[in-house]
Design a protein around this motif. Structure first.
Motif, short mmCIF file in Angstrom:
data_model
loop_
_atom_site.label_atom_id
_atom_site.label_comp_id
_atom_site.label_asym_id
_atom_site.label_seq_id
_atom_site.Cartn_x
_atom_site.Cartn_y
_atom_site.Cartn_z
N THR A 123 0.92 -1.03 0.00
CA THR A 123 -0.05 -0.08 -0.02
C THR A 123 0.87 1.29 0.04
OG1 THR A 123 -1.60 1.05 1.24
CG2 THR A 123 -0.39 -0.40 2.44
N CYS A 180 -6.47 -5.30 3.81
CA CYS A 180 -5.81 -3.86 4.22
C CYS A 180 -6.83 -2.68 3.86
CB CYS A 180 -4.58 -4.02 3.32
SG CYS A 180 -3.79 -2.17 3.22
N ASN A 181 -7.29 -2.62 2.60
CA ASN A 181 -8.34 -1.49 2.55
C ASN A 181 -9.36 -1.40 3.38
OD1 ASN A 181 -7.67 -1.86 -1.20
ND2 ASN A 181 -6.47 -0.64 0.49
N SER A 183 -9.94 -3.34 6.03
CA SER A 183 -9.39 -2.95 7.66
C SER A 183 -9.17 -1.68 7.75
CB SER A 183 -8.17 -3.72 8.05
OG SER A 183 -8.62 -5.20 7.98
N ASN A 184 -8.42 -0.93 7.01
CA ASN A 184 -7.97 0.56 7.13
C ASN A 184 -9.49 1.27 7.31
OD1 ASN A 184 -5.82 2.57 6.90
ND2 ASN A 184 -7.32 3.43 5.60
N SER B 183 -11.35 -6.07 11.80
CA SER B 183 -10.32 -6.11 10.87
C SER B 183 -9.55 -7.46 10.90
CB SER B 183 -8.91 -5.18 11.24
OG SER B 183 -9.57 -3.81 10.82
N MET B 211 0.43 -1.15 6.43
CA MET B 211 -0.70 -0.38 7.02
C MET B 211 -0.71 0.04 8.45
SD MET B 211 -4.79 -2.02 7.12
CE MET B 211 -4.72 -2.67 8.71
N ASN B 212 -0.07 -1.03 9.39
CA ASN B 212 -0.13 -0.63 10.64
C ASN B 212 0.85 0.54 11.10
OD1 ASN B 212 -0.98 -1.64 13.35
ND2 ASN B 212 0.97 -1.95 13.59
N LYS B 214 1.55 2.82 9.05
CA LYS B 214 1.25 4.05 8.51
C LYS B 214 0.09 4.75 9.66
CE LYS B 214 -0.58 3.30 4.13
NZ LYS B 214 -1.30 3.15 3.01
N LEU B 215 -0.53 3.94 10.29
CA LEU B 215 -1.45 4.38 11.34
C LEU B 215 -0.70 4.96 12.53
CD1 LEU B 215 -3.87 1.39 11.00
CD2 LEU B 215 -4.38 3.83 10.37
N ALA B 220 -6.34 7.18 9.75
CA ALA B 220 -6.77 5.97 8.96
C ALA B 220 -7.54 6.55 7.73
CB ALA B 220 -7.56 5.01 9.39
N GLN B 224 -5.87 5.69 3.64
CA GLN B 224 -6.87 4.89 2.80
C GLN B 224 -6.33 4.73 1.32
OE1 GLN B 224 -9.70 3.44 4.04
NE2 GLN B 224 -9.31 1.87 2.43
#
Lengths: 269, 269
Positions: A123, A180-181, A183-184, B183, B211-212, B214-215, B220, B224
């Motif tokens: 991502t 991923c998308n 969940s985000n 999730s 993803m994690n 990034k958060l 969030a 995306q």
């Protein structure tokens, strides 16, 4: 077949990350030109890369002597741009590579012999650097020459390479979207619920860190916790009542649907 | 009011993690007894802790001299066990604490004066150790004495303490369920899709790590990505068609619903 002189088609998020990775890890290769319709975003990207990268604002202006045409245009434009290159007789002996998870190799190969795919399963966000050498690249190619050339390109960019058919790549892409998308999106809903109730949106971060850490050791189905997994119907009912009371009808419906799905899996319904 | 001699009510997942954290970090405090109906799981937990922890298999057998009764029974049983203790006149001058996200302080305070909550906002799995000192604990208490005592207990267990009302705690719990449990369910669906198509279920791990990560840096809603965020309807259509073709009708419906919700947020519908 080599891919030393590259024309990058597209100047969006993925094109930006790819061009930076090429600059950082593949000194043998050089982006000679970036194409975007109208040329504005291509110009911005070329400037940010520095050096003497040319810009093309229409297919007519494309460099005809490159070894590799790297398609990082929107998925829906891949086949169209490929046909346009073909109609203009551009890059007839070059390697054509697209980087899309969702698009079959066919989108290039139906009008070009040496076609390949290099799909980064990751991502990419604007303004966020990541270590491209750790990004898994899934490769596919038509001819032995195209396969060898795309593998050599992949090797320079990442330490994690695998071959995948167009159908396997699509499954990986669907799994990526679901895992991923989606969940985000749910995490975003949780963050905005916290904010709307005067609580810090990132209060759930330690929880997400542990969830992610668990997934390195357990199948997700074994890592599941929460009221639905336990079959705690009273908590589910109270949560839904709270969401409806707070004007979050859409989130309440999603809560119901996902809790029901989880309860079905764990036999707690 | 101190909470040095503790009776632990419950012997499930959270009781296990709590008792280990007490043993590791709170040497001043001692679990003198563990209660579970029938006593079997209490006995197993007592044995795993070592030392001379007693076991109670019914409310009649409960130690009457403890300073603290720690309710780690299922949410639905908290009020009932509290009433049973009250009816037996057990722990009348002790601190009563429950550890549930979903249960109001009321469940204890309606029949006991010095009541408190110590809610660990974390996902606990069987057979998986985690660093309890990093688990955020949300506290609530009735009297000044109960508040002081539960804060002292919380301090010994974790570095991350905060006060939260019953309603705030419920919001945190709902956010945790939406962000983490849901999730994890979706990630499980993605893993089983990959497995069913002959691909490695953990192929999506690098993606989830990013993803994690990034958060930690972005809301969030800014992190995306994916076809729905881009408004790539053709990819969405192909993904759904593939899922239906593969007999994944339920996942296809979920894909549709979540993609529509994401497109609504990003105006790409």
């Amino acid at each position: 077949m080599t891919a030393e002189r590259i024309v990058l088609l597209g100047a969006g998020r993925l094109a930006t990350h790819l061009s930076r990775a090429l600059k950082a890890y593949a000194p043998e290769r050089r982006i000679v030109q970036i194409y975007s319709p109208g040329g504005h975003s291509a110009r911005r990207l070329a400037e940010s890369l520095g050096g003497d990268v040319q810009v093309a604002s229409s297919v007519d202006e494309l460099d005809r002597t490159a070894d590799c045409y790297l398609f990082a245009v929107p998925d829906t434009a891949i086949a169209e741009v490929a046909e346009s290159l073909s109609a203009h007789g551009i890059g007839r002996d070059a390697l054509w590579v697209h980087v899309s998870g969702a698009t079959p190799l066919e989108a290039l190969s139906h009008c070009h012999r040496d076609a390949a795919v290099l799909y980064p399963l990751q991502t990419f966000s604007e303004g966020r650097e990541l270590d491209f050498r750790k990004v898994p690249l899934y490769l596919e190619g038509t001819t032995p020459e195209a396969k060898t050339a795309v593998e050599a390109l992949g090797c320079e960019l990442s330490d994690v390479l695998a071959w995948a058919t167009s159908e396997q790549r699509q499954v990986l892409h669907i799994a990526a979207v679901v895992a991923c998308n989606f969940s985000n999106y749910l995490i975003g809903r949780a963050e905005s619920l916290l904010t709307s109730q005067g609580l810090p949106p990132k209060a759930i971060l330690p929880l997400l860190d542990e969830m992610n850490e668990k997934l390195h050791h357990l199948p997700a189905v074994e890592a599941q916790t929460g009221p639905a997994q336990r079959g705690d119907k009273e908590t589910i009912r109270r949560h839904q009542a709270f969401l409806i009371r707070s004007g979050e009808a859409e989130l309440a419906a999603l809560y119901d649907e996902l809790s029901t799905a989880i309860q079905r899996i764990y036999g707690t319904i």
